[in-house]
Design an enzyme around this catalytic site. Structure first.
Site, PDB file in Angstrom:
ATOM      1  N   ASP A   1       5.737   4.836   5.202  1.00 40.84           N
ATOM      2  CA  ASP A   1       6.602   3.873   5.885  1.00 40.84           C
ATOM      3  C   ASP A   1       6.615   2.513   5.202  1.00 40.84           C
ATOM      4  OD1 ASP A   1       3.936   3.444   6.726  1.00 40.84           O
ATOM      5  OD2 ASP A   1       4.585   2.536   8.607  1.00 40.84           O
ATOM      6  N   HIS A   2       6.056   2.457   3.978  1.00 37.45           N
ATOM      7  CA  HIS A   2       6.117   1.240   3.169  1.00 37.45           C
ATOM      8  C   HIS A   2       6.706   1.496   1.782  1.00 37.45           C
ATOM      9  CE1 HIS A   2       3.614  -1.318   5.886  1.00 37.45           C
ATOM     10  NE2 HIS A   2       3.349  -0.114   6.351  1.00 37.45           N
TER      11      HIS A   2
ATOM     12  N   HIS B   1       1.366   3.956   1.979  1.00 40.49           N
ATOM     13  CA  HIS B   1       1.860   4.750   3.116  1.00 40.49           C
ATOM     14  C   HIS B   1       3.380   4.899   3.076  1.00 40.49           C
ATOM     15  CE1 HIS B   1      -1.998   4.047   5.677  1.00 40.49           C
ATOM     16  NE2 HIS B   1      -2.112   5.064   4.843  1.00 40.49           N
TER      17      HIS B   1
ATOM     18  N   HIS C   1       4.826  -4.879  10.769  1.00 37.37           N
ATOM     19  CA  HIS C   1       5.161  -4.165  12.002  1.00 37.37           C
ATOM     20  C   HIS C   1       5.301  -5.115  13.179  1.00 37.37           C
ATOM     21  CE1 HIS C   1       4.615   0.001  10.588  1.00 37.37           C
ATOM     22  NE2 HIS C   1       3.616  -0.483   9.861  1.00 37.37           N
TER      23      HIS C   1
ATOM     24  N   ASP D   1      -0.180  -4.004   6.209  1.00 33.97           N
ATOM     25  CA  ASP D   1      -0.841  -3.547   7.429  1.00 33.97           C
ATOM     26  C   ASP D   1      -2.293  -4.009   7.510  1.00 33.97           C
ATOM     27  OD1 ASP D   1       1.494  -2.302   8.078  1.00 33.97           O
ATOM     28  OD2 ASP D   1       0.738  -0.255   7.924  1.00 33.97           O
TER      29      ASP D   1
ATOM     30  N   HIS E   1      -7.534  -0.893   5.509  1.00 26.96           N
ATOM     31  CA  HIS E   1      -6.511   0.024   6.044  1.00 26.96           C
ATOM     32  C   HIS E   1      -6.341   1.181   5.064  1.00 26.96           C
ATOM     33  CE1 HIS E   1      -2.943   1.235   8.246  1.00 26.96           C
ATOM     34  NE2 HIS E   1      -2.208   1.126   7.148  1.00 26.96           N
TER      35      HIS E   1
ATOM     36  N   HIS F   1       0.844  -1.193   0.000  1.00 26.93           N
ATOM     37  CA  HIS F   1       0.000   0.000   0.000  1.00 26.93           C
ATOM     38  C   HIS F   1       0.880   1.244   0.000  1.00 26.93           C
ATOM     39  CE1 HIS F   1       0.769  -0.649   4.290  1.00 26.93           C
ATOM     40  NE2 HIS F   1       0.298   0.554   4.581  1.00 26.93           N
TER      41      HIS F   1
END
Length: 256
Positions: free
Chosen positions: A61-62, A59, A172, A134, A115, A57
Site C-alpha cells: 500500500d506504499h 509494503h 494514513h 508508517d 515497522h 518502505h
C-alpha cells in the site's frame, strides 16, 4: 513552505499519497504511491512531470503504483539501500544521513526501522516537512511487523528530536482511532483532550487530520512519551526503561 508545494492525495481506504513540487526547478516527486492512476490524474491536472518516486518502505500500500508510474513517466525510484530487493523498480538506494535533492529542495534521509527493517523517512528541513510513512502517525505509530520495541523507540526518538515546527506527513488517516486509544491510557493529558476534540471536528467535516505539528505530537502522542513521568505513572511503570514502557503501550494498542 519555501519553494515546496505539497498535494495530499487520498487513496484506498485510508492512505495518503503526497506529490511534492519544487516551483524553482519544476521537478516533482511522489511519496509512497499506493496506486498509479490517482497520481497520474493530479500530474495531468497540474501539467507536472514526475521525476522521482520516494518510497519509505516496501509494503504494497506504499509501492503498489511504482512500476506503472515508472513505465508511464520514466521517473526514478528512490528508497532504502538496505531493502533494495523489496522496493519495486528501485533506481537510487539511500542510507542514514544521505541527502536527496528535488530541484532546489533537499531532504535528509533518516533510517527509522521498526515497522519494517528497511523503513526510511525524508526530512525537508527548510520546508519543515517530514514524510515518515508508517513509522510515526498523528497520535500513533506503526505496528512492529519486523522490528523490536527497543528499535522502534530509538527510531521514534530520532524523529522526536526534530524541530517542533516540523509538519508530520504520515501515510494514513488513523488519527481518530489513535486519539481514542491515547485517551484510554493518558486521560489526564489536557493537550491530548484538546487535540482529540479537534480531530473529531475535522473528521465530521470530512477534512484530513494530517499533517500534524511535531511539537503537538510530543505533547499528545503516547508513543513519543514513553519516557514521560506522568504517562509512566498512569501506566504503573514509574522509572522503567522507556523502551519497556513503549513496548507496553504498543501491546495495549495492538489489542485495543
Amino acid at each position: 513552505m519555501p519553494g515546496m508545494e505539497i498535494i495530499q492525495v487520498p487513496v484506498l481506504t485510508d492512505n495518503y499519497v503526497y506529490l511534492l513540487h519544487d516551483a524553482d526547478s519544476g521537478q516533482t516527486a511522489v511519496v509512497d504511491p499506493a496506486m498509479a492512476q490517482p497520481v497520474l490524474s493530479v500530474l495531468n491536472e497540474r501539467n507536472w512531470t514526475l521525476d522521482y518516486i520516494l518510497c519509505t518502505h516496501h509494503h504494497r500500500d506504499h509501492v503498489g503504483g511504482n512500476e506503472d508510474l515508472k513505465m508511464v513517466t520514466r521517473c526514478q525510484i528512490v528508497g532504502a539501500a538496505n531493502d533494495a530487493e523489496r522496493i519495486p523498480g528501485l533506481d537510487i538506494g539511500l542510507s542514514e544521513g544521505d541527502l536527496f535533492k528535488l530541484g532546489s529542495l533537499t531532504a535528509q534521509v533518516l533510517e527509522v526501522p521498526g515497522h519494517t527493517m528497511g523503513h526510511i523517512a525524508f526530512w525537508f528541513a527548510e520546508a519543515e516537512a517530514l514524510f515518515c510513512g508508517d513509522t510515526l502517525f498523528s497520535l500513533g505509530c506503526g505496528r512492529l511487523f519486523e522490528g523490536t520495541p527497543k528499535l522502534m523507540w530509538k527510531s521514534l526518538s530520532k524523529l522526536r528530536a526534530l524541530p517542533d515546527t516540523t509538519q508530520v506527513f504520515c501515510a494514513h488517516e488513523y488519527t481518530n482511532a489513535n486519539a481514542d486509544f491515547a485517551l484510554s491510557i493518558d486521560p489526564a493529558n489536557k493537550d491530548l483532550r484538546s487535540r482529540a476534540g479537534e480531530v473529531v471536528r475535522l473528521r465530521e467535516q470530512g477534512q484530513s487530520t494530517v499533517p500534524s505539528r511535531l511539537g503537538e505530537e510530543k505533547k499528545c502522542n503516547p508513543f513519543l512519551r514513553a519516557d514521560h513521568p506522568a504517562l509512566q505513572l498512569a501506566l504503573g511503570m514509574n522509572g522503567l526503561d522507556p523502551a519497556q514502557v513503549f513496548a507496553e503501550i504498543r501491546h495495549r494498542k495492538d489489542v485495543f
